[in-house]
Design an enzyme around this catalytic site. Sequence first.
Site, PDB file in Angstrom:
ATOM      1  N   GLU A 287       5.240 -14.927 -21.658  1.00  0.00           N
ATOM      2  CA  GLU A 287       6.011 -14.803 -20.424  1.00  0.00           C
ATOM      3  C   GLU A 287       6.427 -16.173 -19.882  1.00  0.00           C
ATOM      4  O   GLU A 287       7.055 -16.267 -18.833  1.00  0.00           O
ATOM      5  CB  GLU A 287       5.222 -14.026 -19.360  1.00  0.00           C
TER       6      GLU A 287
ATOM      7  N   HIS B  65       0.831  -1.210   0.000  1.00  0.00           N
ATOM      8  CA  HIS B  65       0.000   0.000   0.000  1.00  0.00           C
ATOM      9  C   HIS B  65       0.865   1.258   0.000  1.00  0.00           C
ATOM     10  O   HIS B  65       0.630   2.200  -0.746  1.00  0.00           O
ATOM     11  CB  HIS B  65      -0.865   0.056   1.260  1.00  0.00           C
TER      12      HIS B  65
ATOM     13  N   ARG C 161      -3.022  -3.926 -15.233  1.00  0.00           N
ATOM     14  CA  ARG C 161      -2.998  -5.142 -14.397  1.00  0.00           C
ATOM     15  C   ARG C 161      -4.306  -5.198 -13.601  1.00  0.00           C
ATOM     16  O   ARG C 161      -4.372  -4.783 -12.448  1.00  0.00           O
ATOM     17  CB  ARG C 161      -1.817  -5.094 -13.436  1.00  0.00           C
TER      18      ARG C 161
ATOM     19  N   ARG D 155      11.669 -14.393  -8.910  1.00  0.00           N
ATOM     20  CA  ARG D 155      11.810 -12.935  -9.059  1.00  0.00           C
ATOM     21  C   ARG D 155      11.696 -12.193  -7.742  1.00  0.00           C
ATOM     22  O   ARG D 155      12.085 -11.040  -7.635  1.00  0.00           O
ATOM     23  CB  ARG D 155      10.793 -12.392 -10.081  1.00  0.00           C
TER      24      ARG D 155
ATOM     25  N   ASN E 293       9.280 -10.021 -16.865  1.00  0.00           N
ATOM     26  CA  ASN E 293       9.419 -10.273 -15.421  1.00  0.00           C
ATOM     27  C   ASN E 293       9.290 -11.765 -15.142  1.00  0.00           C
ATOM     28  O   ASN E 293      10.095 -12.351 -14.416  1.00  0.00           O
ATOM     29  CB  ASN E 293       8.336  -9.530 -14.631  1.00  0.00           C
ATOM     30  N   ASP E 294       8.262 -12.369 -15.726  1.00  0.00           N
ATOM     31  CA  ASP E 294       8.097 -13.805 -15.536  1.00  0.00           C
ATOM     32  C   ASP E 294       9.020 -14.598 -16.451  1.00  0.00           C
ATOM     33  O   ASP E 294       9.604 -15.593 -16.031  1.00  0.00           O
ATOM     34  CB  ASP E 294       6.633 -14.206 -15.786  1.00  0.00           C
TER      35      ASP E 294
ATOM     36  N   ARG F  68      -5.411  -6.534 -19.246  1.00  0.00           N
ATOM     37  CA  ARG F  68      -4.996  -7.920 -19.037  1.00  0.00           C
ATOM     38  C   ARG F  68      -5.997  -8.576 -18.095  1.00  0.00           C
ATOM     39  O   ARG F  68      -6.336  -7.997 -17.055  1.00  0.00           O
ATOM     40  CB  ARG F  68      -3.598  -7.958 -18.417  1.00  0.00           C
TER      41      ARG F  68
ATOM     42  N   CYS G  57       6.173  -5.571 -22.050  1.00  0.00           N
ATOM     43  CA  CYS G  57       5.617  -4.801 -20.928  1.00  0.00           C
ATOM     44  C   CYS G  57       6.231  -5.170 -19.578  1.00  0.00           C
ATOM     45  O   CYS G  57       5.767  -4.719 -18.543  1.00  0.00           O
ATOM     46  CB  CYS G  57       4.094  -4.957 -20.875  1.00  0.00           C
TER      47      CYS G  57
HETATM   48  C1  PEP Z   1       5.700  -9.753 -16.638  1.00  0.00           C
HETATM   49  O1  PEP Z   1       5.689 -10.902 -16.189  1.00  0.00           O
HETATM   50  O2  PEP Z   1       6.676  -9.263 -17.231  1.00  0.00           O
HETATM   51  C2  PEP Z   1       4.524  -8.870 -16.489  1.00  0.00           C
HETATM   52  C3  PEP Z   1       4.458  -7.692 -17.075  1.00  0.00           C
HETATM   53  O3  PEP Z   1       3.532  -9.297 -15.664  1.00  0.00           O
HETATM   54  P1  PEP Z   1       3.579  -9.223 -14.063  1.00  0.00           P
HETATM   55  O4  PEP Z   1       4.788  -8.410 -13.669  1.00  0.00           O
HETATM   56  O5  PEP Z   1       2.308  -8.612 -13.629  1.00  0.00           O
HETATM   57  O6  PEP Z   1       3.721 -10.676 -13.695  1.00  0.00           O
HETATM   58 MG    MG Z   2       3.819 -11.782 -15.563  1.00  0.00          MG
END
Ligand code: PEP
Ligand code: MG
Length: 590
Positions: free
Chosen positions: A435, A193, A300, A469, A458-459, A336, A506
């Site tokens: 991803e 938060h 998101r 991560r 990211n994933d 998404r 993204c």
């Molecule tokens: C990602 O995995 O790169 C992504 C944008 O989704 P999130 O970070 O919400 O898992």
């Molecule tokens: Mg992701």
Amino acid sequence: MSELILTGVPAAPGIAIGEVYLYRHDEPEFREYCILESRREGEVERFDDALDVTRRQLYALQNRMAKLVGDAVARIFDAQTAILEDPEFIDVVRAEIMKEGTNAESSIHRLAHRFHDMFAELGDEVFRGKAQDVLDVGHRLVKNLMGKGESTIGPLERPAILATDDLLPSDVIHLLRKNVQAVAAELGGATSHTAILTRSLEVPSVVGVKNLVQLAQDVDRIIVNGNSGKVILNPSRATTVAYTAKRKRYEKYQAGLTDIERLPAETTDGHRILLSANIELPGETGAVISYGGDGIGLFRSEYLFLTRNSLPDEEAQYTDYRNVIKAVAPLPVTIRTFDLGGDKVFTDLPLPAEPNPFMGWRAIRVFFDEPKLLKVQLRAILRAATAGPTRVMFPFVSDVREVRKLKGILEEVKSELTIDGIPMNPDIETGIMIELPSAAIMADRLAGEVDFFSIGTNDLTQFVLAVDRGNERIRKLYCELHPAVIRLIRMTVDAGHAAGIEVALCGEMAANPLATMLLIGLGLDELSVSPLALREVKKLVRSMSYAEAKDFAAETLHFDTAEDLGNFCSDVMKHRFAELPIWFGDNNES
Ligand code: PEP
Ligand code: MG
């Protein structure tokens, strides 16, 4: 005391140097006593009165927040008001007073702590937020019972930097009173938060700073670097001078970015990409527009759960999606579908505790078992899509079979809406996130099924490299600029283009200045970054030619390790873009 450097998690960018304002959320002091049986009903009434006062206080706070920063952020208070209505909390307090004869203060105190410990033990960031909410509400109730009124932070008489154990939603109102230059807090993570609120309010902040309150006891001055996560207590003269220069440089750099807001994200030789924004909260659309985004590349939507703390129904989702789409139209919005699971867990949806939640019952896997959840969301999206250009995107896809199933459900929902005569826009583009390594490897087959790809690095990075991560201990191994990750990005872009579809990226990598030239050179059509990063990435894109970016990307093929590739990128970028803030971070004195 001499200078002490602490490290936390950077939560909102910016550098502040100033006096410390220390605030610890102490437990309210109260007496524990026994109530005679004949007076217990009266004690329950006293508790009910305190509930009323507390509800009114929270409602007033929420209203003030809503006026200042919008409904979505103010909804963070819903989590607290929900506790005041929750029978598992209030009925248990009432029962304890009646049965055990404990006074209201001690019953609340005990129960709030029991809930707090239960949530905190789950270790997850969302549950830690709930743990804090329940304590915050418990303290407020006890203070109201004792007639002590509201006591939160401040008001700060003069500008200062708030160092605190935690920043609770009820404290945030004080951040709006200008005098808070920055925040450093012991608790919280990048998606807590505190982080969300300080980012929305653009107050520099660092969270997760261990032992901060104890260490800052006798400290006068403090530096908070929200860009790097460093917090410096009692900075020496030399450090203060160095950081004053860093701050000036950062402010000058920021000021220099304003002139490019209305310009396109175009290279010097005329290659245009879309530079759009990632948002979590509907209230962030203002920043997307003012910082010159080309739309929203990733909404998101699962954060609608976080701010409400409950499952939003079709109408609530429709309203939020419509507000976002209307706010940025005619620019497009990519919504998404809920990526629940992993680190995004919500008590309303009974997600089981799993040993590997990131690889478990997550995102579309939840939908396949709970198709109603997906159908409600798709209905809301299709209806809202009448307000402006909208795209729908499915996360965590691993193969063609899943995509076909998802598209089948989308078609079913369209037919149901048509039969019911409900207005909607059936012509929305459908895309998937790439991803998972399986999706990147099979991108050529997936490309024939959808209108666009968006690469979630990211994933993708965590799965390609088998590096969690969120695990601090192996943070150094988490490396987007690993040749294996780059190969998969390249494969995905090539497969998408061969099939004539656009490919976006993204993940956080899209905002990493070391990666910008490489990503442009690989041919990505769109980069989607946090609103605050839009201007910096645009400036980089506008300072390079597509031809040199392509050569640069071709050069990176020669590297075998993440280290070599990373060094190559930073050498070239440092030489080409010497003014970037990353070069004057804490480890790069210049
Ligand atoms: C990602 O995995 O790169 C992504 C944008 O989704 P999130 O970070 O919400 O898992
Ligand atoms: Mg992701």
